[in-house]
Write a protein that holds these residues in place. Structure first.
Motif, PDB file in Angstrom:
ATOM      1  N   THR A   9       0.834  -1.207   0.000  1.00 15.95           N
ATOM      2  CA  THR A   9       0.000   0.000   0.000  1.00 15.95           C
ATOM      3  C   THR A   9       0.865   1.252   0.000  1.00 15.95           C
ATOM      4  O   THR A   9       0.586   2.210  -0.728  1.00 15.95           O
ATOM      5  CB  THR A   9      -0.942   0.007   1.226  1.00 15.95           C
ATOM      6  OG1 THR A   9      -1.749  -1.170   1.204  1.00 15.95           O
ATOM      7  CG2 THR A   9      -1.827   1.235   1.232  1.00 15.95           C
ATOM      8  N   LEU A  10       1.929   1.250   0.777  1.00 12.30           N
ATOM      9  CA  LEU A  10       2.851   2.390   0.824  1.00 12.30           C
ATOM     10  C   LEU A  10       3.513   2.602  -0.543  1.00 12.30           C
ATOM     11  O   LEU A  10       3.609   3.740  -1.017  1.00 12.30           O
ATOM     12  CB  LEU A  10       3.911   2.172   1.903  1.00 12.30           C
ATOM     13  CG  LEU A  10       4.932   3.291   2.096  1.00 12.30           C
ATOM     14  CD1 LEU A  10       4.239   4.575   2.544  1.00 12.30           C
ATOM     15  CD2 LEU A  10       5.987   2.872   3.107  1.00 12.30           C
ATOM     16  N   ASP A  11       3.953   1.521  -1.164  1.00 14.25           N
ATOM     17  CA  ASP A  11       4.555   1.635  -2.499  1.00 14.25           C
ATOM     18  C   ASP A  11       3.565   2.187  -3.517  1.00 14.25           C
ATOM     19  O   ASP A  11       3.914   3.040  -4.341  1.00 14.25           O
ATOM     20  CB  ASP A  11       5.077   0.274  -2.974  1.00 14.25           C
ATOM     21  CG  ASP A  11       6.338  -0.163  -2.247  1.00 14.25           C
ATOM     22  OD1 ASP A  11       6.997   0.714  -1.621  1.00 14.25           O
ATOM     23  OD2 ASP A  11       6.663  -1.371  -2.304  1.00 14.25           O
ATOM     24  N   LEU A  12       2.331   1.705  -3.470  1.00 13.75           N
ATOM     25  CA  LEU A  12       1.301   2.208  -4.387  1.00 13.75           C
ATOM     26  C   LEU A  12       1.037   3.700  -4.162  1.00 13.75           C
ATOM     27  O   LEU A  12       0.895   4.464  -5.121  1.00 13.75           O
ATOM     28  CB  LEU A  12      -0.001   1.413  -4.224  1.00 13.75           C
ATOM     29  CG  LEU A  12       0.034  -0.032  -4.736  1.00 13.75           C
ATOM     30  CD1 LEU A  12      -1.252  -0.759  -4.341  1.00 13.75           C
ATOM     31  CD2 LEU A  12       0.219  -0.059  -6.234  1.00 13.75           C
ATOM     32  N   GLN A  13       0.989   4.110  -2.912  1.00 14.41           N
ATOM     33  CA  GLN A  13       0.759   5.526  -2.601  1.00 14.41           C
ATOM     34  C   GLN A  13       1.946   6.383  -3.051  1.00 14.41           C
ATOM     35  O   GLN A  13       1.759   7.493  -3.540  1.00 14.41           O
ATOM     36  CB  GLN A  13       0.482   5.707  -1.109  1.00 14.41           C
ATOM     37  CG  GLN A  13      -0.870   5.179  -0.698  1.00 14.41           C
ATOM     38  CD  GLN A  13      -1.106   5.221   0.797  1.00 14.41           C
ATOM     39  OE1 GLN A  13      -0.176   5.386   1.584  1.00 14.41           O
ATOM     40  NE2 GLN A  13      -2.354   5.063   1.195  1.00 14.41           N
ATOM     41  N   LYS A  52       4.464  14.536 -11.219  1.00  8.37           N
ATOM     42  CA  LYS A  52       4.856  14.636 -12.628  1.00  8.37           C
ATOM     43  C   LYS A  52       3.753  15.302 -13.448  1.00  8.37           C
ATOM     44  O   LYS A  52       4.043  16.114 -14.334  1.00  8.37           O
ATOM     45  CB  LYS A  52       5.188  13.260 -13.194  1.00  8.37           C
ATOM     46  CG  LYS A  52       6.518  12.734 -12.716  1.00  8.37           C
ATOM     47  CD  LYS A  52       6.834  11.366 -13.268  1.00  8.37           C
ATOM     48  CE  LYS A  52       8.144  10.852 -12.688  1.00  8.37           C
ATOM     49  NZ  LYS A  52       8.464   9.508 -13.152  1.00  8.37           N
ATOM     50  N   ASP A  53       2.501  14.972 -13.134  1.00  5.58           N
ATOM     51  CA  ASP A  53       1.377  15.613 -13.829  1.00  5.58           C
ATOM     52  C   ASP A  53       1.350  17.112 -13.549  1.00  5.58           C
ATOM     53  O   ASP A  53       1.091  17.919 -14.445  1.00  5.58           O
ATOM     54  CB  ASP A  53       0.054  14.977 -13.420  1.00  5.58           C
ATOM     55  CG  ASP A  53      -0.145  13.588 -14.006  1.00  5.58           C
ATOM     56  OD1 ASP A  53       0.607  13.222 -14.938  1.00  5.58           O
ATOM     57  OD2 ASP A  53      -1.049  12.870 -13.524  1.00  5.58           O
ATOM     58  N   GLN A  54       1.619  17.496 -12.308  1.00 10.15           N
ATOM     59  CA  GLN A  54       1.655  18.920 -11.955  1.00 10.15           C
ATOM     60  C   GLN A  54       2.771  19.636 -12.701  1.00 10.15           C
ATOM     61  O   GLN A  54       2.579  20.745 -13.202  1.00 10.15           O
ATOM     62  CB  GLN A  54       1.835  19.091 -10.444  1.00 10.15           C
ATOM     63  CG  GLN A  54       0.599  18.775  -9.644  1.00 10.15           C
ATOM     64  CD  GLN A  54       0.820  18.896  -8.145  1.00 10.15           C
ATOM     65  OE1 GLN A  54       1.950  18.945  -7.665  1.00 10.15           O
ATOM     66  NE2 GLN A  54      -0.262  18.959  -7.407  1.00 10.15           N
ATOM     67  N   GLU A  55       3.928  19.007 -12.772  1.00  9.82           N
ATOM     68  CA  GLU A  55       5.053  19.602 -13.510  1.00  9.82           C
ATOM     69  C   GLU A  55       4.695  19.765 -14.989  1.00  9.82           C
ATOM     70  O   GLU A  55       5.021  20.787 -15.605  1.00  9.82           O
ATOM     71  CB  GLU A  55       6.299  18.727 -13.376  1.00  9.82           C
ATOM     72  CG  GLU A  55       6.937  18.761 -12.007  1.00  9.82           C
ATOM     73  CD  GLU A  55       8.102  17.779 -11.886  1.00  9.82           C
ATOM     74  OE1 GLU A  55       8.647  17.340 -12.925  1.00  9.82           O
ATOM     75  OE2 GLU A  55       8.470  17.448 -10.744  1.00  9.82           O
ATOM     76  N   ASP A  66       4.154  10.246  -6.940  1.00  9.62           N
ATOM     77  CA  ASP A  66       5.101  10.568  -8.017  1.00  9.62           C
ATOM     78  C   ASP A  66       4.368  10.923  -9.310  1.00  9.62           C
ATOM     79  O   ASP A  66       4.728  11.885  -9.993  1.00  9.62           O
ATOM     80  CB  ASP A  66       6.056   9.399  -8.269  1.00  9.62           C
ATOM     81  CG  ASP A  66       7.069   9.203  -7.155  1.00  9.62           C
ATOM     82  OD1 ASP A  66       7.254  10.145  -6.347  1.00  9.62           O
ATOM     83  OD2 ASP A  66       7.666   8.109  -7.085  1.00  9.62           O
ATOM     84  N   LYS A  67       3.348  10.163  -9.626  1.00 11.58           N
ATOM     85  CA  LYS A  67       2.567  10.425 -10.836  1.00 11.58           C
ATOM     86  C   LYS A  67       1.883  11.786 -10.741  1.00 11.58           C
ATOM     87  O   LYS A  67       1.884  12.559 -11.704  1.00 11.58           O
ATOM     88  CB  LYS A  67       1.525   9.326 -11.035  1.00 11.58           C
ATOM     89  CG  LYS A  67       0.701   9.485 -12.293  1.00 11.58           C
ATOM     90  CD  LYS A  67      -0.309   8.350 -12.426  1.00 11.58           C
ATOM     91  CE  LYS A  67      -1.098   8.483 -13.694  1.00 11.58           C
ATOM     92  NZ  LYS A  67      -2.279   9.286 -13.553  1.00 11.58           N
TER      93      LYS A  67
END
Length: 135
Positions: free
Chosen positions: A36-40, A49-52, A45-46
């Protein structure tokens, strides 16, 4: 009616709990929490990246609209000079009223485009400012 002994049966219950499988359950819960932590983290990160990407696109749109505004300014200035020259020709009889009207129409359209381009730059500037402040 009868004075006999009540019908009672002695019952004694005993429960014993041994955590034989508790180790497997704990290990499973830890693995599930790590997943769950890895998925979050991946989702975060996604999102970053979308904000950037959105911010980069806003900067590009602002730069494009600013350059367009500069081009339209130059075009409008050129059409203004052309209108003034056409007006002089019309006044001395070297141009027809249709030529003068066409020059006037072209200049008016360029002024409209100049106003539109200016507000597009201001709009894109505000969008960029809001995005920069929110990130």
């Amino acid at each position: 009616m009868g004075s006999g002994r009540p019908n009672k049966s002695p019952y004694l219950g005993l429960s014993l709990s041994m955590p034989i499988f508790a180790g497997f359950k704990t290990k499973s819960n830890i693995n599930r929490a790590k997943l769950t932590l890895d998925l979050q983290k991946n989702e975060l990160d996604k999102t970053l990246k979308d904000q950037e990407k959105i911010l980069l696109m806003a900067r590009q749109e602002y730069n494009r609209s600013h350059k367009e505004y500069q081009v339209v300014q130059t075009q409008s200035l050129s059409l203004k000079k052309s209108l003034e020259a056409m007006k002089e020709r019309y006044e001395i009889g070297m141009a027809s009223s249709i030529d003068y009207s066409k020059a006037l129409l072209d200049y008016n359209i360029s002024e409209f485009n100049l106003i539109r381009a200016k507000y597009t730059v201001l709009y894109n500037q505000e969008i960029l400012k809001v995005l920069t402040d929110s990130y």
